[in-house]
Design a protein around this motif. Structure first.
Motif, PDB file in Angstrom:
ATOM      1  N   GLY A 189      -0.199 -29.537  18.175  1.00 35.73           N
ATOM      2  CA  GLY A 189       0.409 -28.348  17.590  1.00 35.73           C
ATOM      3  C   GLY A 189      -0.591 -27.384  16.988  1.00 35.73           C
ATOM      4  O   GLY A 189      -0.202 -26.351  16.429  1.00 35.73           O
ATOM      5  N   ALA A 190      -1.895 -27.688  17.095  1.00 35.34           N
ATOM      6  CA  ALA A 190      -2.907 -26.802  16.505  1.00 35.34           C
ATOM      7  C   ALA A 190      -3.101 -25.529  17.322  1.00 35.34           C
ATOM      8  O   ALA A 190      -3.626 -24.530  16.805  1.00 35.34           O
ATOM      9  CB  ALA A 190      -4.246 -27.539  16.374  1.00 35.34           C
ATOM     10  N   GLY A 191      -2.716 -25.543  18.597  1.00 35.08           N
ATOM     11  CA  GLY A 191      -2.829 -24.331  19.409  1.00 35.08           C
ATOM     12  C   GLY A 191      -3.840 -24.419  20.538  1.00 35.08           C
ATOM     13  O   GLY A 191      -4.143 -23.404  21.176  1.00 35.08           O
ATOM     14  N   LYS A 192      -4.354 -25.620  20.834  1.00 35.99           N
ATOM     15  CA  LYS A 192      -5.361 -25.759  21.890  1.00 35.99           C
ATOM     16  C   LYS A 192      -4.803 -25.322  23.245  1.00 35.99           C
ATOM     17  O   LYS A 192      -5.440 -24.557  23.977  1.00 35.99           O
ATOM     18  CB  LYS A 192      -5.838 -27.218  21.975  1.00 35.99           C
ATOM     19  CG  LYS A 192      -6.376 -27.782  20.682  1.00 35.99           C
ATOM     20  CD  LYS A 192      -6.923 -29.184  20.852  1.00 35.99           C
ATOM     21  CE  LYS A 192      -5.889 -30.192  21.318  1.00 35.99           C
ATOM     22  NZ  LYS A 192      -4.790 -30.387  20.338  1.00 35.99           N
ATOM     23  N   THR A 193      -3.609 -25.819  23.564  1.00 37.63           N
ATOM     24  CA  THR A 193      -3.011 -25.485  24.859  1.00 37.63           C
ATOM     25  C   THR A 193      -2.678 -24.000  24.934  1.00 37.63           C
ATOM     26  O   THR A 193      -2.817 -23.370  25.995  1.00 37.63           O
ATOM     27  CB  THR A 193      -1.752 -26.333  25.096  1.00 37.63           C
ATOM     28  OG1 THR A 193      -2.127 -27.722  25.113  1.00 37.63           O
ATOM     29  CG2 THR A 193      -1.090 -25.976  26.413  1.00 37.63           C
ATOM     30  N   THR A 194      -2.258 -23.407  23.822  1.00 40.23           N
ATOM     31  CA  THR A 194      -1.961 -21.969  23.794  1.00 40.23           C
ATOM     32  C   THR A 194      -3.178 -21.157  24.216  1.00 40.23           C
ATOM     33  O   THR A 194      -3.066 -20.194  24.986  1.00 40.23           O
ATOM     34  CB  THR A 194      -1.522 -21.539  22.379  1.00 40.23           C
ATOM     35  OG1 THR A 194      -0.308 -22.222  22.045  1.00 40.23           O
ATOM     36  CG2 THR A 194      -1.293 -20.033  22.308  1.00 40.23           C
ATOM     37  N   LEU A 195      -4.364 -21.551  23.728  1.00 38.75           N
ATOM     38  CA  LEU A 195      -5.579 -20.818  24.069  1.00 38.75           C
ATOM     39  C   LEU A 195      -5.934 -20.985  25.539  1.00 38.75           C
ATOM     40  O   LEU A 195      -6.322 -20.014  26.206  1.00 38.75           O
ATOM     41  CB  LEU A 195      -6.735 -21.285  23.181  1.00 38.75           C
ATOM     42  CG  LEU A 195      -6.568 -20.991  21.688  1.00 38.75           C
ATOM     43  CD1 LEU A 195      -7.776 -21.495  20.902  1.00 38.75           C
ATOM     44  CD2 LEU A 195      -6.363 -19.493  21.442  1.00 38.75           C
ATOM     45  N   LEU A 196      -5.801 -22.204  26.070  1.00 36.43           N
ATOM     46  CA  LEU A 196      -6.104 -22.406  27.492  1.00 36.43           C
ATOM     47  C   LEU A 196      -5.125 -21.625  28.366  1.00 36.43           C
ATOM     48  O   LEU A 196      -5.520 -21.016  29.372  1.00 36.43           O
ATOM     49  CB  LEU A 196      -6.041 -23.894  27.839  1.00 36.43           C
ATOM     50  CG  LEU A 196      -7.206 -24.787  27.400  1.00 36.43           C
ATOM     51  CD1 LEU A 196      -7.147 -26.121  28.123  1.00 36.43           C
ATOM     52  CD2 LEU A 196      -8.556 -24.135  27.661  1.00 36.43           C
ATOM     53  N   LYS A 197      -3.846 -21.649  28.002  1.00 36.98           N
ATOM     54  CA  LYS A 197      -2.855 -20.907  28.781  1.00 36.98           C
ATOM     55  C   LYS A 197      -3.123 -19.404  28.715  1.00 36.98           C
ATOM     56  O   LYS A 197      -2.905 -18.681  29.695  1.00 36.98           O
ATOM     57  CB  LYS A 197      -1.453 -21.202  28.275  1.00 36.98           C
ATOM     58  CG  LYS A 197      -0.913 -22.571  28.704  1.00 36.98           C
ATOM     59  CD  LYS A 197       0.518 -22.761  28.231  1.00 36.98           C
ATOM     60  CE  LYS A 197       1.094 -24.075  28.746  1.00 36.98           C
ATOM     61  NZ  LYS A 197       2.486 -24.296  28.267  1.00 36.98           N
ATOM     62  N   SER A 198      -3.601 -18.928  27.570  1.00 39.76           N
ATOM     63  CA  SER A 198      -3.941 -17.505  27.442  1.00 39.76           C
ATOM     64  C   SER A 198      -5.075 -17.135  28.389  1.00 39.76           C
ATOM     65  O   SER A 198      -5.039 -16.083  29.047  1.00 39.76           O
ATOM     66  CB  SER A 198      -4.333 -17.185  25.996  1.00 39.76           C
ATOM     67  OG  SER A 198      -3.254 -17.417  25.111  1.00 39.76           O
ATOM     68  N   LEU A 199      -6.077 -18.000  28.466  1.00 41.59           N
ATOM     69  CA  LEU A 199      -7.174 -17.763  29.408  1.00 41.59           C
ATOM     70  C   LEU A 199      -6.668 -17.779  30.847  1.00 41.59           C
ATOM     71  O   LEU A 199      -7.049 -16.926  31.662  1.00 41.59           O
ATOM     72  CB  LEU A 199      -8.264 -18.819  29.229  1.00 41.59           C
ATOM     73  CG  LEU A 199      -9.128 -18.711  27.975  1.00 41.59           C
ATOM     74  CD1 LEU A 199     -10.033 -19.927  27.845  1.00 41.59           C
ATOM     75  CD2 LEU A 199      -9.969 -17.440  28.019  1.00 41.59           C
ATOM     76  N   ALA A 200      -5.818 -18.758  31.164  1.00 40.44           N
ATOM     77  CA  ALA A 200      -5.283 -18.854  32.529  1.00 40.44           C
ATOM     78  C   ALA A 200      -4.462 -17.622  32.878  1.00 40.44           C
ATOM     79  O   ALA A 200      -4.531 -17.107  34.017  1.00 40.44           O
ATOM     80  CB  ALA A 200      -4.440 -20.119  32.667  1.00 40.44           C
ATOM     81  N   THR A 201      -3.685 -17.123  31.918  1.00 39.54           N
ATOM     82  CA  THR A 201      -2.891 -15.912  32.151  1.00 39.54           C
ATOM     83  C   THR A 201      -3.790 -14.728  32.468  1.00 39.54           C
ATOM     84  O   THR A 201      -3.542 -13.971  33.416  1.00 39.54           O
ATOM     85  CB  THR A 201      -2.024 -15.605  30.912  1.00 39.54           C
ATOM     86  OG1 THR A 201      -1.110 -16.677  30.692  1.00 39.54           O
ATOM     87  CG2 THR A 201      -1.241 -14.311  31.101  1.00 39.54           C
ATOM     88  N   SER A 202      -4.859 -14.559  31.694  1.00 36.13           N
ATOM     89  CA  SER A 202      -5.788 -13.444  31.925  1.00 36.13           C
ATOM     90  C   SER A 202      -6.468 -13.562  33.283  1.00 36.13           C
ATOM     91  O   SER A 202      -6.565 -12.592  34.039  1.00 36.13           O
ATOM     92  CB  SER A 202      -6.842 -13.405  30.821  1.00 36.13           C
ATOM     93  OG  SER A 202      -6.250 -13.223  29.550  1.00 36.13           O
ATOM     94  N   LEU A 203      -6.942 -14.768  33.601  1.00 36.68           N
ATOM     95  CA  LEU A 203      -7.683 -14.967  34.855  1.00 36.68           C
ATOM     96  C   LEU A 203      -6.789 -14.859  36.076  1.00 36.68           C
ATOM     97  O   LEU A 203      -7.274 -14.579  37.182  1.00 36.68           O
ATOM     98  CB  LEU A 203      -8.372 -16.328  34.823  1.00 36.68           C
ATOM     99  CG  LEU A 203      -9.505 -16.472  33.798  1.00 36.68           C
ATOM    100  CD1 LEU A 203      -9.957 -17.926  33.693  1.00 36.68           C
ATOM    101  CD2 LEU A 203     -10.687 -15.577  34.165  1.00 36.68           C
ATOM    102  N   SER A 204      -5.482 -15.080  35.904  1.00 43.52           N
ATOM    103  CA  SER A 204      -4.574 -14.981  37.049  1.00 43.52           C
ATOM    104  C   SER A 204      -4.588 -13.572  37.645  1.00 43.52           C
ATOM    105  O   SER A 204      -4.337 -13.391  38.842  1.00 43.52           O
ATOM    106  CB  SER A 204      -3.153 -15.380  36.637  1.00 43.52           C
ATOM    107  OG  SER A 204      -2.562 -14.402  35.785  1.00 43.52           O
TER     108      SER A 204
END
Length: 455
Positions: free
Chosen positions: A39-54
Protein backbone atom coordinates in the motif's frame (compact mmCIF):
# COMPACT_ATOMS: atom_id res chain seq x y z
CA UNK A 1 17.37 4.78 -24.17
CA UNK A 2 16.61 5.31 -20.50
CA UNK A 3 14.30 7.22 -18.20
CA UNK A 4 16.15 10.08 -16.53
CA UNK A 5 13.36 11.15 -14.19
CA UNK A 6 9.62 11.18 -13.82
CA UNK A 7 7.10 13.09 -11.78
CA UNK A 8 3.60 12.25 -10.58
CA UNK A 9 1.11 14.85 -9.38
CA UNK A 10 -2.07 13.78 -7.58
CA UNK A 11 -1.73 10.19 -8.77
CA UNK A 12 -2.82 7.45 -6.37
CA UNK A 13 -1.75 8.45 -2.87
CA UNK A 14 0.95 10.86 -4.07
CA UNK A 15 0.40 14.60 -3.96
CA UNK A 16 3.64 15.33 -5.78
CA UNK A 17 6.68 13.12 -6.26
CA UNK A 18 9.71 13.81 -8.44
CA UNK A 19 12.03 10.82 -8.89
CA UNK A 20 15.39 10.51 -10.61
CA UNK A 21 16.27 7.02 -11.81
CA UNK A 22 19.64 5.27 -12.06
CA UNK A 23 22.13 5.65 -13.55
CA UNK A 24 23.08 8.82 -11.68
CA UNK A 25 26.40 10.37 -10.69
CA UNK A 26 26.29 8.54 -7.33
CA UNK A 27 24.70 5.34 -8.64
CA UNK A 28 26.30 4.22 -11.93
CA UNK A 29 24.23 1.03 -11.95
CA UNK A 30 21.26 0.93 -14.33
CA UNK A 31 18.96 -0.43 -11.59
CA UNK A 32 16.50 1.46 -9.38
CA UNK A 33 14.68 -0.45 -6.64
CA UNK A 34 11.54 0.75 -4.85
CA UNK A 35 10.96 -0.63 -1.33
CA UNK A 36 7.97 -0.15 0.92
CA UNK A 37 5.16 -1.83 2.79
CA UNK A 38 2.03 -3.03 1.02
CA UNK A 39 0.00 0.00 0.00
CA UNK A 40 3.01 2.34 -0.02
CA UNK A 41 2.54 3.09 -3.73
CA UNK A 42 5.28 1.03 -5.43
CA UNK A 43 2.93 -0.48 -7.99
CA UNK A 44 1.32 2.92 -8.63
CA UNK A 45 4.70 4.31 -9.69
CA UNK A 46 5.49 1.38 -11.99
CA UNK A 47 2.04 1.59 -13.59
CA UNK A 48 2.55 5.34 -14.09
CA UNK A 49 5.79 4.65 -15.94
CA UNK A 50 4.11 1.94 -18.03
CA UNK A 51 1.27 4.32 -18.90
CA UNK A 52 3.72 6.99 -20.08
CA UNK A 53 5.85 4.55 -22.08
CA UNK A 54 2.80 3.04 -23.77
CA UNK A 55 2.53 6.25 -25.83
CA UNK A 56 6.06 5.81 -27.17
CA UNK A 57 5.32 2.21 -28.17
CA UNK A 58 2.03 3.23 -29.81
CA UNK A 59 3.65 6.04 -31.82
CA UNK A 60 6.56 3.89 -32.95
CA UNK A 61 3.93 1.55 -34.38
CA UNK A 62 1.82 4.29 -36.04
CA UNK A 63 2.29 8.04 -36.28
CA UNK A 64 -0.96 8.92 -34.48
CA UNK A 65 -1.05 5.91 -32.17
CA UNK A 66 -2.66 6.23 -28.74
CA UNK A 67 -1.22 4.74 -25.59
CA UNK A 68 -2.94 4.05 -22.28
CA UNK A 69 -4.79 6.77 -20.37
CA UNK A 70 -5.01 7.51 -16.68
CA UNK A 71 -8.27 6.23 -15.22
CA UNK A 72 -10.45 8.42 -13.02
CA UNK A 73 -9.73 6.12 -10.07
CA UNK A 74 -6.01 6.93 -10.52
CA UNK A 75 -6.68 10.54 -9.44
CA UNK A 76 -5.83 11.19 -5.80
CA UNK A 77 -8.83 11.53 -3.50
CA UNK A 78 -9.72 15.20 -3.17
CA UNK A 79 -7.84 16.26 -6.31
CA UNK A 80 -9.52 17.43 -9.50
CA UNK A 81 -6.86 16.12 -11.91
CA UNK A 82 -3.72 13.99 -12.16
CA UNK A 83 -0.52 14.26 -14.19
CA UNK A 84 2.43 11.99 -15.06
CA UNK A 85 5.52 13.64 -16.54
CA UNK A 86 8.41 11.54 -17.87
CA UNK A 87 11.84 12.60 -19.14
CA UNK A 88 13.69 10.16 -21.42
CA UNK A 89 17.22 10.46 -22.75
CA UNK A 90 18.25 8.60 -25.87
CA UNK A 91 21.92 8.72 -26.88
CA UNK A 92 21.16 7.42 -30.35
CA UNK A 93 18.76 10.33 -30.97
CA UNK A 94 20.07 13.62 -29.60
CA UNK A 95 17.36 16.03 -28.42
CA UNK A 96 19.66 18.99 -28.96
CA UNK A 97 22.75 19.28 -31.17
CA UNK A 98 24.26 22.16 -29.17
CA UNK A 99 27.30 21.20 -27.09
CA UNK A 100 26.52 23.88 -24.48
CA UNK A 101 22.88 22.87 -24.09
CA UNK A 102 21.35 22.45 -20.65
CA UNK A 103 21.17 18.74 -19.65
CA UNK A 104 17.41 19.15 -19.27
CA UNK A 105 17.26 20.14 -22.95
CA UNK A 106 18.52 16.67 -23.88
CA UNK A 107 15.40 15.07 -22.43
CA UNK A 108 12.36 14.03 -24.43
CA UNK A 109 9.61 15.02 -22.00
CA UNK A 110 5.93 14.25 -22.28
CA UNK A 111 2.97 14.26 -19.93
CA UNK A 112 -0.25 12.28 -19.52
CA UNK A 113 -3.06 14.12 -17.72
CA UNK A 114 -6.57 13.24 -16.59
CA UNK A 115 -9.24 15.50 -15.12
CA UNK A 116 -12.07 14.36 -12.92
CA UNK A 117 -15.48 14.33 -14.57
CA UNK A 118 -17.49 17.48 -14.01
CA UNK A 119 -14.41 19.51 -13.05
CA UNK A 120 -12.57 22.12 -15.08
CA UNK A 121 -9.13 20.77 -16.03
CA UNK A 122 -6.15 23.08 -15.57
CA UNK A 123 -3.59 20.65 -16.96
CA UNK A 124 -3.49 18.79 -20.25
CA UNK A 125 -1.47 16.01 -21.85
CA UNK A 126 1.59 17.14 -23.80
CA UNK A 127 2.74 14.61 -26.41
CA UNK A 128 5.00 16.58 -28.75
CA UNK A 129 8.26 15.03 -27.57
CA UNK A 130 6.98 11.44 -27.57
CA UNK A 131 5.98 11.92 -31.22
CA UNK A 132 9.41 13.39 -31.97
CA UNK A 133 11.23 10.45 -30.37
CA UNK A 134 8.98 7.91 -32.07
CA UNK A 135 9.62 9.65 -35.41
CA UNK A 136 13.35 8.98 -35.04
CA UNK A 137 12.74 5.24 -34.75
CA UNK A 138 10.22 5.15 -37.58
CA UNK A 139 12.71 7.01 -39.80
CA UNK A 140 15.36 4.42 -38.98
CA UNK A 141 12.98 1.57 -39.78
CA UNK A 142 12.10 3.28 -43.06
CA UNK A 143 15.77 3.45 -44.02
CA UNK A 144 16.54 -0.06 -42.70
CA UNK A 145 13.69 -2.45 -41.91
CA UNK A 146 16.01 -4.37 -39.54
CA UNK A 147 17.10 -1.34 -37.49
CA UNK A 148 17.22 -2.00 -33.76
CA UNK A 149 14.38 -0.90 -31.48
CA UNK A 150 14.44 -0.34 -27.70
CA UNK A 151 12.76 -2.93 -25.52
CA UNK A 152 9.95 -1.49 -23.37
CA UNK A 153 8.31 -4.01 -21.03
CA UNK A 154 6.32 -4.09 -17.80
CA UNK A 155 5.92 -7.26 -15.75
CA UNK A 156 3.14 -6.73 -13.18
CA UNK A 157 2.73 -8.70 -9.97
CA UNK A 158 -0.23 -10.49 -11.55
CA UNK A 159 2.07 -12.11 -14.10
CA UNK A 160 1.50 -15.83 -14.33
CA UNK A 161 3.14 -18.72 -16.11
CA UNK A 162 0.56 -20.32 -18.36
CA UNK A 163 0.72 -23.99 -19.17
CA UNK A 164 2.50 -24.61 -22.45
CA UNK A 165 0.02 -25.44 -25.23
CA UNK A 166 0.33 -28.78 -26.99
CA UNK A 167 -1.22 -27.37 -30.15
CA UNK A 168 -0.94 -23.97 -31.75
CA UNK A 169 -4.43 -23.05 -32.88
CA UNK A 170 -3.81 -19.41 -33.86
CA UNK A 171 -0.96 -18.47 -36.14
CA UNK A 172 0.92 -15.39 -34.97
CA UNK A 173 3.50 -13.27 -36.70
CA UNK A 174 6.84 -12.61 -35.03
CA UNK A 175 8.11 -9.57 -36.88
CA UNK A 176 10.33 -6.99 -35.25
CA UNK A 177 7.52 -4.73 -34.04
CA UNK A 178 5.73 -7.76 -32.58
CA UNK A 179 8.31 -7.55 -29.80
CA UNK A 180 6.00 -4.88 -28.36
CA UNK A 181 2.92 -7.14 -28.31
CA UNK A 182 1.42 -7.12 -24.80
CA UNK A 183 4.73 -5.82 -23.47
CA UNK A 184 3.05 -3.28 -21.18
CA UNK A 185 -0.25 -4.90 -20.27
CA UNK A 186 0.21 -8.61 -19.71
CA UNK A 187 3.73 -9.47 -18.61
CA UNK A 188 4.97 -13.01 -18.99
CA UNK A 189 3.15 -14.96 -21.69
CA UNK A 190 4.56 -18.49 -21.84
CA UNK A 191 2.07 -19.47 -24.56
CA UNK A 192 3.40 -16.83 -26.94
CA UNK A 193 6.96 -17.68 -25.87
CA UNK A 194 6.41 -21.34 -26.78
CA UNK A 195 4.88 -20.46 -30.15
CA UNK A 196 7.77 -18.14 -30.97
CA UNK A 197 10.37 -20.66 -29.80
CA UNK A 198 8.81 -23.47 -31.82
CA UNK A 199 8.68 -21.38 -34.99
CA UNK A 200 12.33 -20.32 -34.64
CA UNK A 201 13.43 -23.87 -33.89
CA UNK A 202 11.52 -25.26 -36.89
CA UNK A 203 13.33 -22.73 -39.06
CA UNK A 204 16.63 -23.63 -37.41
CA UNK A 205 16.07 -27.33 -38.05
CA UNK A 206 15.19 -26.72 -41.70
CA UNK A 207 18.62 -25.26 -42.34
CA UNK A 208 20.53 -27.51 -39.99
CA UNK A 209 20.18 -30.68 -37.95
CA UNK A 210 17.46 -31.24 -35.37
CA UNK A 211 18.13 -32.40 -31.81
CA UNK A 212 16.00 -35.46 -32.48
CA UNK A 213 18.06 -36.46 -35.52
CA UNK A 214 21.30 -35.88 -33.64
CA UNK A 215 20.08 -38.04 -30.74
CA UNK A 216 19.13 -40.86 -33.12
CA UNK A 217 22.55 -40.75 -34.80
CA UNK A 218 24.23 -40.78 -31.37
CA UNK A 219 22.21 -43.80 -30.31
CA UNK A 220 23.00 -45.70 -33.49
CA UNK A 221 26.64 -44.78 -34.14
CA UNK A 222 27.85 -43.19 -30.88
CA UNK A 223 29.24 -39.71 -30.11
CA UNK A 224 32.73 -40.68 -31.32
CA UNK A 225 31.63 -41.53 -34.84
CA UNK A 226 32.63 -39.29 -37.73
CA UNK A 227 29.03 -38.92 -38.89
CA UNK A 228 27.90 -37.67 -35.46
CA UNK A 229 30.81 -35.21 -35.22
CA UNK A 230 30.07 -33.87 -38.72
CA UNK A 231 26.39 -33.41 -38.00
CA UNK A 232 27.14 -31.82 -34.63
CA UNK A 233 29.40 -29.25 -36.28
CA UNK A 234 26.74 -28.59 -38.92
CA UNK A 235 24.15 -28.03 -36.20
CA UNK A 236 26.47 -25.65 -34.30
CA UNK A 237 27.07 -23.57 -37.44
CA UNK A 238 23.35 -23.27 -38.20
CA UNK A 239 22.25 -22.19 -34.71
CA UNK A 240 19.53 -19.56 -34.73
CA UNK A 241 20.94 -16.37 -33.25
CA UNK A 242 17.71 -15.41 -31.50
CA UNK A 243 17.28 -18.84 -29.93
CA UNK A 244 20.92 -18.84 -28.86
CA UNK A 245 20.33 -15.53 -27.06
CA UNK A 246 17.35 -16.95 -25.16
CA UNK A 247 19.13 -20.19 -24.26
CA UNK A 248 22.21 -18.35 -23.02
CA UNK A 249 20.11 -15.93 -20.92
CA UNK A 250 18.27 -18.79 -19.20
CA UNK A 251 21.53 -20.66 -18.59
CA UNK A 252 23.03 -17.52 -16.99
CA UNK A 253 20.13 -17.14 -14.55
CA UNK A 254 19.60 -20.82 -13.83
CA UNK A 255 22.89 -22.68 -13.27
CA UNK A 256 22.56 -26.36 -14.09
CA UNK A 257 19.86 -25.73 -16.72
CA UNK A 258 20.71 -26.05 -20.40
CA UNK A 259 19.51 -27.04 -23.87
CA UNK A 260 15.98 -25.62 -23.86
CA UNK A 261 14.18 -27.17 -26.83
CA UNK A 262 10.90 -28.42 -28.27
CA UNK A 263 10.44 -32.20 -28.36
CA UNK A 264 7.87 -33.93 -30.55
CA UNK A 265 7.96 -37.39 -28.97
CA UNK A 266 6.13 -39.00 -27.23
CA UNK A 267 4.02 -35.83 -27.51
CA UNK A 268 4.72 -32.20 -28.26
CA UNK A 269 6.31 -30.44 -25.27
CA UNK A 270 9.09 -28.09 -24.25
CA UNK A 271 12.04 -29.79 -22.58
CA UNK A 272 15.15 -28.66 -20.72
CA UNK A 273 18.12 -30.44 -19.17
CA UNK A 274 18.50 -29.93 -15.42
CA UNK A 275 21.79 -31.24 -13.99
CA UNK A 276 22.01 -33.68 -16.89
CA UNK A 277 18.43 -34.97 -16.57
CA UNK A 278 15.89 -34.11 -19.28
CA UNK A 279 12.62 -32.71 -17.90
CA UNK A 280 9.38 -31.47 -19.33
CA UNK A 281 9.24 -27.74 -18.48
CA UNK A 282 5.82 -28.29 -16.90
CA UNK A 283 7.57 -30.51 -14.31
CA UNK A 284 9.65 -27.61 -12.97
CA UNK A 285 8.77 -25.83 -9.74
CA UNK A 286 6.74 -22.62 -9.81
CA UNK A 287 9.88 -20.60 -9.01
CA UNK A 288 11.85 -22.27 -11.80
CA UNK A 289 9.06 -21.73 -14.31
CA UNK A 290 8.64 -18.12 -13.20
CA UNK A 291 12.33 -17.39 -13.62
CA UNK A 292 12.48 -19.11 -17.00
CA UNK A 293 9.39 -17.31 -18.26
CA UNK A 294 10.57 -13.87 -17.11
CA UNK A 295 14.14 -14.16 -18.38
CA UNK A 296 13.04 -15.96 -21.54
CA UNK A 297 10.48 -13.26 -22.33
CA UNK A 298 12.99 -10.41 -21.89
CA UNK A 299 15.54 -12.25 -24.04
CA UNK A 300 12.93 -13.16 -26.68
CA UNK A 301 11.79 -9.56 -27.07
CA UNK A 302 15.38 -8.28 -27.23
CA UNK A 303 16.18 -10.90 -29.87
CA UNK A 304 13.18 -9.93 -32.00
CA UNK A 305 13.93 -6.21 -31.78
CA UNK A 306 17.70 -6.31 -32.28
CA UNK A 307 18.12 -8.63 -35.25
CA UNK A 308 21.24 -6.88 -36.65
CA UNK A 309 23.23 -7.43 -33.43
CA UNK A 310 25.58 -10.41 -33.14
CA UNK A 311 24.39 -10.71 -29.55
CA UNK A 312 20.78 -9.45 -29.27
CA UNK A 313 21.09 -9.42 -25.46
CA UNK A 314 23.22 -6.29 -25.90
CA UNK A 315 20.15 -4.38 -27.07
CA UNK A 316 18.92 -1.50 -24.93
CA UNK A 317 15.58 -0.79 -23.34
CA UNK A 318 13.53 -0.20 -20.20
CA UNK A 319 12.19 -3.06 -18.09
CA UNK A 320 9.77 -2.59 -15.17
CA UNK A 321 9.25 -5.56 -12.82
CA UNK A 322 6.85 -5.50 -9.87
CA UNK A 323 7.84 -7.74 -6.93
CA UNK A 324 10.87 -9.09 -8.74
CA UNK A 325 11.43 -11.66 -5.96
CA UNK A 326 8.06 -13.33 -6.58
CA UNK A 327 8.27 -17.16 -6.22
CA UNK A 328 12.09 -17.09 -6.12
CA UNK A 329 14.28 -19.07 -3.71
CA UNK A 330 16.44 -16.81 -1.48
CA UNK A 331 19.56 -18.05 -3.28
CA UNK A 332 18.22 -16.69 -6.57
CA UNK A 333 16.99 -13.48 -4.92
CA UNK A 334 20.51 -12.74 -3.72
CA UNK A 335 22.06 -12.85 -7.20
CA UNK A 336 19.10 -11.50 -9.15
CA UNK A 337 20.20 -7.89 -9.78
CA UNK A 338 23.77 -8.90 -10.63
CA UNK A 339 22.52 -11.43 -13.17
CA UNK A 340 20.03 -8.96 -14.68
CA UNK A 341 22.75 -6.36 -15.26
CA UNK A 342 25.30 -8.89 -16.54
CA UNK A 343 22.91 -10.67 -18.89
CA UNK A 344 21.11 -7.54 -20.15
CA UNK A 345 23.85 -4.89 -19.70
CA UNK A 346 22.20 -2.14 -21.75
CA UNK A 347 18.72 -2.34 -20.23
CA UNK A 348 17.52 0.00 -17.50
CA UNK A 349 15.59 -1.78 -14.73
CA UNK A 350 13.06 -0.33 -12.31
CA UNK A 351 12.12 -2.96 -9.73
CA UNK A 352 10.01 -3.29 -6.60
CA UNK A 353 10.72 -5.87 -3.91
CA UNK A 354 9.90 -7.02 -0.39
CA UNK A 355 13.12 -9.02 -0.12
CA UNK A 356 16.13 -7.71 1.85
CA UNK A 357 18.34 -10.12 -0.12
CA UNK A 358 17.61 -8.38 -3.43
CA UNK A 359 18.88 -4.95 -2.36
CA UNK A 360 21.77 -5.90 -0.09
CA UNK A 361 23.79 -7.90 -2.60
CA UNK A 362 24.15 -5.48 -5.51
CA UNK A 363 26.57 -2.58 -5.74
CA UNK A 364 25.72 0.96 -6.91
CA UNK A 365 21.98 0.26 -7.01
CA UNK A 366 19.70 3.24 -6.35
CA UNK A 367 17.21 2.33 -3.60
CA UNK A 368 14.18 4.40 -2.64
CA UNK A 369 12.05 3.68 0.43
CA UNK A 370 8.39 4.67 0.11
CA UNK A 371 6.46 5.56 3.26
CA UNK A 372 3.11 7.33 3.50
CA UNK A 373 3.42 8.98 0.11
CA UNK A 374 6.97 10.20 0.74
CA UNK A 375 10.20 9.03 -0.88
CA UNK A 376 13.58 8.61 0.80
CA UNK A 377 16.81 7.60 -0.92
CA UNK A 378 18.83 4.96 0.96
CA UNK A 379 22.56 4.50 0.39
CA UNK A 380 25.20 2.14 1.71
CA UNK A 381 23.11 -1.03 1.65
CA UNK A 382 25.65 -3.15 -0.23
CA UNK A 383 27.08 -5.87 2.02
CA UNK A 384 24.52 -5.47 4.82
CA UNK A 385 23.08 -8.71 6.13
CA UNK A 386 19.38 -9.42 5.67
CA UNK A 387 18.58 -8.65 9.32
CA UNK A 388 20.08 -5.17 9.09
CA UNK A 389 18.09 -4.42 5.93
CA UNK A 390 14.88 -5.66 7.58
CA UNK A 391 15.45 -3.43 10.61
CA UNK A 392 16.94 -0.30 9.01
CA UNK A 393 15.24 -0.15 5.61
CA UNK A 394 12.04 -2.18 5.82
CA UNK A 395 11.22 -1.31 9.44
CA UNK A 396 10.50 -4.97 10.21
CA UNK A 397 11.53 -7.10 13.19
CA UNK A 398 14.02 -9.83 12.35
CA UNK A 399 12.13 -12.38 14.47
CA UNK A 400 8.87 -12.88 16.35
CA UNK A 401 8.33 -9.71 18.41
CA UNK A 402 7.40 -11.59 21.62
CA UNK A 403 10.54 -13.74 21.40
CA UNK A 404 12.64 -10.66 20.65
CA UNK A 405 11.29 -8.84 23.72
CA UNK A 406 12.08 -11.80 25.97
CA UNK A 407 15.58 -12.11 24.52
CA UNK A 408 16.08 -8.41 25.16
CA UNK A 409 14.97 -8.84 28.79
CA UNK A 410 17.38 -11.78 29.15
CA UNK A 411 20.26 -9.62 27.91
CA UNK A 412 19.26 -6.79 30.27
CA UNK A 413 19.25 -9.16 33.29
CA UNK A 414 22.71 -10.41 32.32
CA UNK A 415 24.05 -6.86 31.93
CA UNK A 416 22.61 -5.99 35.35
CA UNK A 417 24.26 -9.07 36.87
CA UNK A 418 20.88 -10.54 37.93
CA UNK A 419 21.91 -14.18 37.51
CA UNK A 420 18.79 -15.80 39.00
CA UNK A 421 16.37 -13.84 36.81
CA UNK A 422 18.55 -14.45 33.74
CA UNK A 423 18.68 -18.21 34.36
CA UNK A 424 14.89 -18.32 34.78
CA UNK A 425 14.33 -16.49 31.46
CA UNK A 426 16.93 -18.67 29.77
CA UNK A 427 15.22 -21.84 30.98
CA UNK A 428 11.82 -20.67 29.70
CA UNK A 429 13.18 -19.73 26.27
CA UNK A 430 15.16 -22.98 25.97
CA UNK A 431 11.92 -24.95 26.21
CA UNK A 432 10.35 -23.01 23.32
CA UNK A 433 13.19 -22.25 20.93
CA UNK A 434 15.03 -24.87 18.82
CA UNK A 435 18.27 -26.38 19.97
CA UNK A 436 21.29 -24.45 18.73
CA UNK A 437 19.49 -21.08 18.66
CA UNK A 438 22.28 -18.52 18.17
CA UNK A 439 21.04 -15.89 20.64
CA UNK A 440 20.49 -18.54 23.34
CA UNK A 441 23.99 -19.92 22.74
CA UNK A 442 25.42 -16.43 23.31
CA UNK A 443 23.31 -16.06 26.46
CA UNK A 444 24.54 -19.43 27.74
CA UNK A 445 28.14 -18.21 27.46
CA UNK A 446 27.32 -14.98 29.31
CA UNK A 447 25.55 -16.92 32.08
CA UNK A 448 28.57 -19.19 32.43
CA UNK A 449 30.89 -16.18 32.66
CA UNK A 450 28.64 -14.64 35.32
CA UNK A 451 28.63 -17.90 37.29
CA UNK A 452 32.44 -18.13 37.21
CA UNK A 453 32.70 -14.52 38.33
CA UNK A 454 30.37 -15.27 41.25
CA UNK A 455 32.40 -18.38 42.16
Amino acid sequence: MEINRFKVTDVGRFTELDIQLAPTAKHPSNVTVLVGNNGAGKTTLLKSLATSLSWLVARIRTEKGNGNYLAEEDIRNGASSALILIGVVDESHARSSRSDANPEDALFTWGIARGRQGRKAHIHSSLGDVSLLADHYRNELTADDKASLPLIAYYPVERSVLEIPLKIRTKHTFDQLDGYDNSLNRGVDFRRFFEWFREREDSENETGVSDTALAEISEKFGNDSDIWKTLFQLKASSRDRQLTAVRSAIAAFMPGFSNLRVQRKPRLHMAIDKDGVTLNVSQLSQGEKSMMALVGDIARRLAMMNQPLDNPLMGDGIVLIDEVDLHLHPKWQRSLIRQLTETFPNCQFVLTTHSPLVISDAKDVLVYVLDDGELQERNGLYGLDANQVLLEVMDTDIRNSDVQQRLNRLLERLQDGDLDAAKKLFSELSLELPEGHLELAKAALLIRKLELRRA
